[in-house]
Design a protein around this motif. Structure first.
Motif, PDB file in Angstrom:
ATOM      1  N   ALA A   2       0.842  -1.191   0.000  1.00 56.22           N
ATOM      2  CA  ALA A   2       0.000   0.000   0.000  1.00 56.22           C
ATOM      3  C   ALA A   2       0.878   1.243   0.000  1.00 56.22           C
ATOM      4  O   ALA A   2       1.975   1.240   0.532  1.00 56.22           O
ATOM      5  CB  ALA A   2      -0.903  -0.007   1.224  1.00 56.22           C
ATOM      6  N   THR A   3       0.375   2.295  -0.630  1.00 54.87           N
ATOM      7  CA  THR A   3       1.071   3.570  -0.635  1.00 54.87           C
ATOM      8  C   THR A   3       0.167   4.610  -0.018  1.00 54.87           C
ATOM      9  O   THR A   3      -1.020   4.380   0.147  1.00 54.87           O
ATOM     10  CB  THR A   3       1.447   3.996  -2.066  1.00 54.87           C
ATOM     11  OG1 THR A   3       0.239   4.131  -2.817  1.00 54.87           O
ATOM     12  CG2 THR A   3       2.356   2.993  -2.713  1.00 54.87           C
ATOM     13  N   GLY A   4       0.692   5.740   0.312  1.00 56.41           N
ATOM     14  CA  GLY A   4      -0.149   6.779   0.894  1.00 56.41           C
ATOM     15  C   GLY A   4       0.463   8.157   0.758  1.00 56.41           C
ATOM     16  O   GLY A   4       1.657   8.302   0.522  1.00 56.41           O
ATOM     17  N   GLN A   5      -0.375   9.145   0.879  1.00 56.53           N
ATOM     18  CA  GLN A   5       0.033  10.538   0.888  1.00 56.53           C
ATOM     19  C   GLN A   5      -0.585  11.173   2.124  1.00 56.53           C
ATOM     20  O   GLN A   5      -1.485  10.625   2.727  1.00 56.53           O
ATOM     21  CB  GLN A   5      -0.470  11.258  -0.360  1.00 56.53           C
ATOM     22  CG  GLN A   5       0.100  10.723  -1.648  1.00 56.53           C
ATOM     23  CD  GLN A   5       1.582  10.986  -1.745  1.00 56.53           C
ATOM     24  OE1 GLN A   5       2.076  12.038  -1.352  1.00 56.53           O
ATOM     25  NE2 GLN A   5       2.320  10.025  -2.263  1.00 56.53           N
ATOM     26  N   THR A 103      -5.226  10.695   4.806  1.00 55.79           N
ATOM     27  CA  THR A 103      -4.373   9.944   3.901  1.00 55.79           C
ATOM     28  C   THR A 103      -4.867  10.107   2.473  1.00 55.79           C
ATOM     29  O   THR A 103      -6.047  10.301   2.225  1.00 55.79           O
ATOM     30  CB  THR A 103      -4.344   8.436   4.244  1.00 55.79           C
ATOM     31  OG1 THR A 103      -5.670   7.929   4.140  1.00 55.79           O
ATOM     32  CG2 THR A 103      -3.798   8.209   5.630  1.00 55.79           C
ATOM     33  N   LEU A 104      -3.967   9.997   1.543  1.00 54.13           N
ATOM     34  CA  LEU A 104      -4.278  10.034   0.121  1.00 54.13           C
ATOM     35  C   LEU A 104      -3.627   8.812  -0.491  1.00 54.13           C
ATOM     36  O   LEU A 104      -2.444   8.805  -0.753  1.00 54.13           O
ATOM     37  CB  LEU A 104      -3.729  11.311  -0.523  1.00 54.13           C
ATOM     38  CG  LEU A 104      -4.275  12.606   0.029  1.00 54.13           C
ATOM     39  CD1 LEU A 104      -3.476  13.781  -0.499  1.00 54.13           C
ATOM     40  CD2 LEU A 104      -5.728  12.749  -0.330  1.00 54.13           C
ATOM     41  N   GLY A 105      -4.386   7.805  -0.710  1.00 54.35           N
ATOM     42  CA  GLY A 105      -3.853   6.546  -1.219  1.00 54.35           C
ATOM     43  C   GLY A 105      -3.848   5.530  -0.104  1.00 54.35           C
ATOM     44  O   GLY A 105      -4.029   5.852   1.053  1.00 54.35           O
ATOM     45  N   GLY A 106      -3.666   4.297  -0.445  1.00 50.93           N
ATOM     46  CA  GLY A 106      -3.624   3.285   0.591  1.00 50.93           C
ATOM     47  C   GLY A 106      -3.729   1.884   0.049  1.00 50.93           C
ATOM     48  O   GLY A 106      -2.745   1.165   0.004  1.00 50.93           O
ATOM     49  N   LEU A 107      -4.904   1.482  -0.392  1.00 50.53           N
ATOM     50  CA  LEU A 107      -5.110   0.118  -0.858  1.00 50.53           C
ATOM     51  C   LEU A 107      -4.431  -0.092  -2.211  1.00 50.53           C
ATOM     52  O   LEU A 107      -4.601   0.698  -3.134  1.00 50.53           O
ATOM     53  CB  LEU A 107      -6.598  -0.190  -0.990  1.00 50.53           C
ATOM     54  CG  LEU A 107      -7.402  -0.125   0.306  1.00 50.53           C
ATOM     55  CD1 LEU A 107      -8.895  -0.259   0.001  1.00 50.53           C
ATOM     56  CD2 LEU A 107      -6.952  -1.203   1.262  1.00 50.53           C
ATOM     57  N   ALA A 132      -8.713   6.443  -2.168  1.00 50.45           N
ATOM     58  CA  ALA A 132      -8.771   5.203  -1.380  1.00 50.45           C
ATOM     59  C   ALA A 132      -7.862   4.125  -1.947  1.00 50.45           C
ATOM     60  O   ALA A 132      -7.741   3.057  -1.371  1.00 50.45           O
ATOM     61  CB  ALA A 132     -10.202   4.680  -1.321  1.00 50.45           C
ATOM     62  N   SER A 133      -7.237   4.395  -3.075  1.00 54.06           N
ATOM     63  CA  SER A 133      -6.383   3.385  -3.715  1.00 54.06           C
ATOM     64  C   SER A 133      -4.961   3.911  -3.863  1.00 54.06           C
ATOM     65  O   SER A 133      -4.683   5.072  -3.591  1.00 54.06           O
ATOM     66  CB  SER A 133      -6.948   3.016  -5.086  1.00 54.06           C
ATOM     67  OG  SER A 133      -6.870   4.119  -5.967  1.00 54.06           O
TER      68      SER A 133
END
Length: 166
Positions: A2-5, A103-107, A132-133
């Motif tokens: 997973a990634t995130g912002q 968060t911005l991004g994740g799954l 969400a992705s």
């Protein structure tokens, strides 16, 4: 994987009229920077123990329509009362509004929006797109840059979920 912002969830007008401090009452960033940079600093270097501190005049200077209905979690008549309420060291504060990040991004997803398992294979059922992705931003975020990928991959995920051809 997973990634995130990270972006800060506070009223920008409050940040520019007050100061941003950490849990020790120390100013740690210039308040007129892009809010996403404040969020990154808050999450990665300040342990999310971050406050936007302002006085009543600064609070009232922000038009009510721009306050989004948010109220300060700590209001006090004296600096000492505010410090105590915020859990800051004595002598550290001047006024207060709590701050949070989003968060911005994740799954992790494939290009059809299917959520991937830890091995990279699609999980039957869930789809994700937009914030969400897994995102395309890299180490930072600029307002509006999630609109294109959110629209493109949102449509792809919707069509895949509906069993339609694209």
């Amino acid at each position: 994987m997973a990634t995130g912002q990270v972006g800060i969830q506070t009223i920008p007008g409050y940040m520019t009229r007050g100061i941003v401090v950490n849990g020790h009452g120390q100013r740690f960033i210039n308040e007129d920077v892009y809010p996403g940079l404040v969020g990154i600093e808050a999450l990665y270097r300040q342990g999310m123990d971050v406050w936007v501190v302002l006085d009543e005049e600064a609070f009232e200077d922000v038009p009510e329509a721009e306050r989004w209905g948010l109220q300060p979690p700590h209001v006090a008549e004296t600096v000492a009362e505010l410090e105590k309420g915020m859990g800051l060291p004595e002598g550290a504060a001047v006024g207060g509004d709590g701050a949070a990040v989003f968060t911005l991004g994740g799954l992790a997803t494939d290009d059809e929006g299917r959520v991937r398992d830890r091995d990279g294979g699609p999980i039957a059922g869930p789809y994700a797109a937009g914030r969400a992705s897994s995102g395309l931003h890299g180490g930072g975020y600029i307002s509006g840059t999630s609109l294109g990928p959110g629209t493109c991959f949102g449509r792809r995920a919707g069509c895949a979920a509906a069993g339609a051809q694209q």
